[in-house]
Design a protein around this motif. Structure first.
Motif, PDB file in Angstrom:
ATOM      1  N   ASP A   6      15.099   6.550  21.652  1.00 13.16           N
ATOM      2  CA  ASP A   6      15.817   6.225  19.695  1.00 13.16           C
ATOM      3  C   ASP A   6      15.007   5.689  19.006  1.00 13.16           C
ATOM      4  N   ARG A   7      14.204   4.093  19.889  1.00 14.54           N
ATOM      5  CA  ARG A   7      13.854   3.281  19.581  1.00 14.54           C
ATOM      6  C   ARG A   7      13.059   3.132  20.419  1.00 14.54           C
ATOM      7  N   PRO A   8      11.355   1.939  20.216  1.00 11.31           N
ATOM      8  CA  PRO A   8      10.557   1.217  21.736  1.00 11.31           C
ATOM      9  C   PRO A   8      11.943   0.087  22.344  1.00 11.31           C
ATOM     10  N   PRO A   9      11.316  -0.107  23.261  1.00 12.25           N
ATOM     11  CA  PRO A   9      12.346  -0.908  24.442  1.00 12.25           C
ATOM     12  C   PRO A   9      11.512  -2.369  23.289  1.00 12.25           C
ATOM     13  N   GLY A  10      12.871  -2.771  23.429  1.00 18.74           N
ATOM     14  CA  GLY A  10      13.105  -4.425  23.163  1.00 18.74           C
ATOM     15  C   GLY A  10      13.398  -4.959  21.263  1.00 18.74           C
ATOM     16  N   SER A  11      13.536  -3.614  21.072  1.00 13.74           N
ATOM     17  CA  SER A  11      13.251  -3.525  19.417  1.00 13.74           C
ATOM     18  C   SER A  11      14.482  -3.607  18.756  1.00 13.74           C
TER      19      SER A  11
END
Length: 252
Positions: A6-11
């Motif tokens: 769903d979104r980049p890791p850590g974002s």
């Protein structure tokens, strides 16, 4: 679902969706500012004539109402697109240099469009080719000028409700366009179909919309300037602004 995240890791997590109450507050807040309404009426008054001509009634009018060939009518629409591409950057430069005079650009385009349509409709068909080309070029200015309405939404509203204000402005032009499209068709239906005289009557439905939007632009502009004055931004009269510019040029 299997491959993409769903979104980049850590974002950071996305902001929660607005509640219905927040949506209503955004709508009422955007509409309450006269600058938003100035944008809506500017968009409405400058978009509809060119859009109706380009998307539906232009080719039937040029062929059945003015005696052009379908190929000739197609060329005219190409001229409309090319002229719009030329006019658009010019209008953008004007609004960037003279943000306090955007309404004059809007009123000028409304007035020029109404004037050239008046001349075309007064001339017994077929009108001279140069006059029809002039009509198409003026109509080409409508689309770029309608974008001034979005600039009003951007400059008069805080960042958190600019999208809402732009949506309100966008309603103006398309409502006017759909209304005009319908009215032209209705007049043609009761006036004998695709005949030169029926088209001359049908295009008259534009004039009340121009009158309404021009008056609304002037009234909304007056209220928006009062808000600007209360916030410390004074808009000098056009005559005074031109006098100041002339003095600056002379000083150089």
């Amino acid at each position: 679902l299997a491959v993409f995240r769903d979104r980049p890791p850590g974002s950071p997590a996305p902001a929660p969706a607005s509640s219905p109450r927040e949506v209503v507050d955004g709508l009422t807040g955007a509409w309450a500012h006269p600058g938003t309404r100035l944008g809506l009426w500017s968009h409405a008054g400058t978009q509809f004539s060119g859009l109706v001509f380009a998307l539906l009634w232009g080719v039937p009018y040029l062929v059945a109402g003015q005696g052009m060939t379908p190929t000739g009518a197609s060329v005219m629409l190409t001229v409309l697109v090319l002229a719009g591409a030329v006019v658009g950057p010019m209008f953008g430069e004007f609004t960037a240099r003279h943000p306090l005079r955007r309404s004059w650009l809007v009123l000028s385009v409304i007035g020029a469009t109404a004037l050239v349509w008046t001349v075309v409709l007064l001339v017994p068909p077929p009108a001279p080719l140069w006059l029809l080309v002039l009509l198409v070029v003026v109509l080409a200015a409508n689309g770029p000028c309608s974008a001034v309405g979005f600039d009003y939404a951007r400059t008069f509203n805080p960042a958190h409700r600019r999208g809402t204000a732009v949506g309100i402005v966008n309603v103006g032009g398309f409502t006017a366009s759909l209304t005009t499209t319908l009215l032209v068709g209705l007049v043609l239906s009761v006036s004998g179909g695709y005949t030169p005289e029926a088209f001359r009557l049908a295009w008259l439905v534009q004039f009340p919309i121009w009158a309404l939007t021009a008056v609304a632009v002037v009234l909304a502009r007056r209220k928006a300037r009062r808000v600007m004055a209360a916030e410390g931004t004074v808009v000098p009269p056009l005559r005074e602004a031109l006098r100041r510019n002339r003095r600056r040029r002379q000083a150089r």
